[in-house]
Scaffold this motif. Structure first.
Motif, PDB file in Angstrom:
ATOM      1  N   GLY A  96       0.801  -1.216   0.000  1.00 33.71           N
ATOM      2  CA  GLY A  96       0.000   0.000   0.000  1.00 33.71           C
ATOM      3  C   GLY A  96       0.833   1.264   0.000  1.00 33.71           C
ATOM      4  N   GLY A  97       2.049   1.180  -0.562  1.00 32.55           N
ATOM      5  CA  GLY A  97       2.829   2.405  -0.736  1.00 32.55           C
ATOM      6  C   GLY A  97       4.171   2.453  -0.051  1.00 32.55           C
ATOM      7  N   ASP A  98       4.547   1.415   0.681  1.00 32.67           N
ATOM      8  CA  ASP A  98       5.831   1.442   1.397  1.00 32.67           C
ATOM      9  C   ASP A  98       6.982   1.039   0.468  1.00 32.67           C
ATOM     10  OD1 ASP A  98       4.834   2.276   3.857  1.00 32.67           O
ATOM     11  OD2 ASP A  98       4.313   0.237   4.438  1.00 32.67           O
ATOM     12  N   THR A  99       8.143   1.612   0.732  1.00 30.87           N
ATOM     13  CA  THR A  99       9.340   1.363  -0.077  1.00 30.87           C
ATOM     14  C   THR A  99      10.543   1.204   0.853  1.00 30.87           C
ATOM     15  OG1 THR A  99       9.746   3.752  -0.271  1.00 30.87           O
ATOM     16  CG2 THR A  99       8.465   2.706  -2.034  1.00 30.87           C
ATOM     17  N   VAL A 100      11.714   0.938   0.269  1.00 30.54           N
ATOM     18  CA  VAL A 100      12.961   0.924   1.025  1.00 30.54           C
ATOM     19  C   VAL A 100      13.919   1.936   0.398  1.00 30.54           C
ATOM     20  CG1 VAL A 100      12.759  -1.459   1.821  1.00 30.54           C
ATOM     21  CG2 VAL A 100      13.885  -0.988  -0.366  1.00 30.54           C
ATOM     22  N   MET A 101      14.944   2.291   1.145  1.00 29.57           N
ATOM     23  CA  MET A 101      15.961   3.217   0.678  1.00 29.57           C
ATOM     24  C   MET A 101      17.281   2.462   0.530  1.00 29.57           C
ATOM     25  SD  MET A 101      16.905   6.441   0.013  1.00 29.57           S
ATOM     26  CE  MET A 101      15.779   7.596   0.827  1.00 29.57           C
ATOM     27  N   VAL A 102      17.904   2.563  -0.632  1.00 33.57           N
ATOM     28  CA  VAL A 102      19.222   1.978  -0.842  1.00 33.57           C
ATOM     29  C   VAL A 102      20.258   3.079  -0.605  1.00 33.57           C
ATOM     30  CG1 VAL A 102      20.785   0.899  -2.491  1.00 33.57           C
ATOM     31  CG2 VAL A 102      18.380   0.227  -2.428  1.00 33.57           C
ATOM     32  N   TYR A 103      20.993   2.933   0.497  1.00 34.69           N
ATOM     33  CA  TYR A 103      21.968   3.950   0.917  1.00 34.69           C
ATOM     34  C   TYR A 103      22.940   3.235   1.843  1.00 34.69           C
ATOM     35  CZ  TYR A 103      23.615   8.571   2.536  1.00 34.69           C
ATOM     36  OH  TYR A 103      24.358   9.697   2.822  1.00 34.69           O
ATOM     37  N   GLU A 386       5.818  -6.960   3.492  1.00 27.97           N
ATOM     38  CA  GLU A 386       5.610  -6.299   4.784  1.00 27.97           C
ATOM     39  C   GLU A 386       6.855  -6.404   5.657  1.00 27.97           C
ATOM     40  OE1 GLU A 386       0.770  -6.956   5.305  1.00 27.97           O
ATOM     41  OE2 GLU A 386       2.185  -8.250   6.370  1.00 27.97           O
ATOM     42  N   ASN A 387       7.479  -7.559   5.651  1.00 26.57           N
ATOM     43  CA  ASN A 387       8.695  -7.746   6.435  1.00 26.57           C
ATOM     44  C   ASN A 387       9.872  -7.011   5.824  1.00 26.57           C
ATOM     45  OD1 ASN A 387       8.520 -10.016   8.764  1.00 26.57           O
ATOM     46  ND2 ASN A 387       7.013 -10.450   7.169  1.00 26.57           N
ATOM     47  N   TYR A 388       9.964  -7.001   4.505  1.00 23.03           N
ATOM     48  CA  TYR A 388      11.129  -6.414   3.837  1.00 23.03           C
ATOM     49  C   TYR A 388      11.176  -4.893   4.034  1.00 23.03           C
ATOM     50  CZ  TYR A 388      14.863  -6.288   0.339  1.00 23.03           C
ATOM     51  OH  TYR A 388      16.070  -6.136  -0.299  1.00 23.03           O
ATOM     52  N   VAL A 389      10.022  -4.234   3.915  1.00 22.45           N
ATOM     53  CA  VAL A 389      10.012  -2.770   4.106  1.00 22.45           C
ATOM     54  C   VAL A 389      10.134  -2.409   5.584  1.00 22.45           C
ATOM     55  CG1 VAL A 389       8.677  -2.417   2.012  1.00 22.45           C
ATOM     56  CG2 VAL A 389       7.483  -2.536   4.223  1.00 22.45           C
ATOM     57  N   GLY A 390       9.871  -3.371   6.456  1.00 20.79           N
ATOM     58  CA  GLY A 390      10.028  -3.146   7.894  1.00 20.79           C
ATOM     59  C   GLY A 390       8.721  -3.154   8.638  1.00 20.79           C
ATOM     60  N   LEU A 391       8.610  -4.055   9.605  1.00 18.64           N
ATOM     61  CA  LEU A 391       7.442  -4.079  10.465  1.00 18.64           C
ATOM     62  C   LEU A 391       7.405  -2.804  11.303  1.00 18.64           C
ATOM     63  CD1 LEU A 391       7.662  -7.789  11.650  1.00 18.64           C
ATOM     64  CD2 LEU A 391       6.158  -6.849   9.868  1.00 18.64           C
TER      65      LEU A 391
END
Length: 393
Positions: A96-103, A386-391
């Protein structure tokens, strides 16, 4: 012996310790950070590069997100290659719109160092013989030596963020903690190269020859890994051999466009799952790798450390601002609930995507069908996303 005083003494000048110091400073809470190595050594560590949404939010709260927002890459998904067939995992759509940051973790650490320096934070490098004392009393303190002189820091609390091999956990009497560990029968051979990434998202590849990961730090800096036996040594792997092995584990269209070049860093990391309980002993609190280790498959190492810092930070602020110690009292139980969820996810990702040479045929069949089911099930992919973007914290 020189004696000084602070409110929170932090052992370990990596990203966990620096982030906690920065967050507490912004709330008017005094800290001193003790680091055994030089700043240059800490910044030379090559580590994780995928940041959960919660970690990104903490960097904003710490007023350290400007460069991350400018130079980091928001990733809306990643790819799983199953025997050279590509499957896209739509993190944003599934959550529903969550992402991750590569840094890169190195860049996170650099930003935190710069912030601590800008705000006059006390970070003492090359602090030798660091030792916490009187941890179960109301007057704990830390001793260390620097340049041949002995020093003592009196404090209210000690935070051990000094990694798996650090002194903090080892200072807790053996009968007061319990350790859980799983060692995997392989490692990751990783290289860093000044080459254009082979894909605009991460590729997790499972093949008959073993696992591989195509990652990146920027558009001119790539990070690649291949699964290797624990008996392998870095010297066994020339750059040419690494590139050929990586290509053999990737889909042909990906391998064809792989840009190769000399490695600027090469290392082998064994894979391990580790947790110690509890994460508190008196007025000593453990955080990050001092308390838990995960295999890197799920990108949870640095992010699990950040969740510890979130709980510890809020507990310390409530203690000093409101006289409410309930957050500190609940810290270990609260942090461990999220730690074990990260352990489960990392174990699951590792078990599904790697070759286990000692597995009987039944287990291999189950592993194959697990991946087949996951790729075909939106519910299973949603759980991963859900787990990958962070609970949530």
């Amino acid at each position: 012996m020189t004696v000084s005083k602070t409110q929170v003494a932090i052992i370990g000048g990596g990203p966990s310790g620096l982030l906690l110091s920065q967050l507490l400073h912004l709330k008017g809470i005094e800290t001193v950070v003790l680091e055994r190595q030089t700043r240059e050594y800490v910044l030379g560590r090559i580590r994780a590069g995928v940041l959960e949404r919660g970690f990104v939010a903490l960097m904003h709260e710490a007023q350290c997100a400007e460069r991350m927002d400018r130079e980091g890459e928001v990733h809306e998904g990643f790819v799983i290659s199953d025997n050279k067939v590509m499957h896209h995992i739509d993190l944003e759509g599934l959550t529903g719109g969550d992402t991750v940051m590569v840094y890169g973790q190195t860049e996170v650490t650099r930003d935190l160092y710069d912030a601590r320096e800008r705000m006059g934070g006390i970070v003492i490098h090359e602090a030798a013989d660091v030792q916490p004392h009187a941890m179960t009393t109301d007057a704990p303190y830390v001793t260390y030596t620097k340049d041949g002189e002995s020093h003592r820091i009196d404090c209210d609390f000690i935070v051990g963020a000094d990694g798996f091999h650090g002194v903090s956990r080892k200072s807790i009497p053996a009968g007061q903690i319990r350790e859980y560990e799983k060692v995997y029968p392989f490692g990751w051979l990783g290289i860093l190269s000044e080459t254009k990434p082979v894909h605009d998202e991460l590729i997790y590849a499972r093949s008959e020859r073993g696992f591989a990961l195509c990652s990146l730090r920027s558009q001119v800096l790539s990070r690649y890994y291949v699964q290797v036996p624990l008996t392998d040594k870095v010297e066994d792997w020339s750059d040419d051999r690494f590139w050929e092995e990586l290509k053999s584990r990737l889909p042909e269209e990906v391998a064809a466009r792989l840009e190769t070049g000399p490695s600027i860093e090469k290392s082998i990391a064994p894979l391990r799952s580790f947790v110690c309980e509890p994460m508190r002993y008196g007025n000593l609190f453990l955080a990050g790798d001092a308390a838990h280790i995960v295999p890197p498959t799920g990108a949870k190492g640095l992010n699990s450390a950040a969740s510890d810092i979130h709980y510890l930070y809020h507990g310390l602020v409530a203690h000093y601002a409101e006289g409410d110690s309930s957050g500190l009292d609940a810290y270990s139980d609260t942090a461990l609930r999220r730690v074990w969820k990260a352990q489960r996810f990392s174990w699951w990702m590792t078990s599904m995507l790697h070759n286990f040479p000692d597995h009987p045929e039944f287990d291999q069949k189950i592993q194959n069908i697990e991946l087949e089911y996951f790729l075909a099930s939106e519910a299973a992919r949603t759980s991963l996303a859900e787990n990958y973007v962070g609970l949530p914290f």
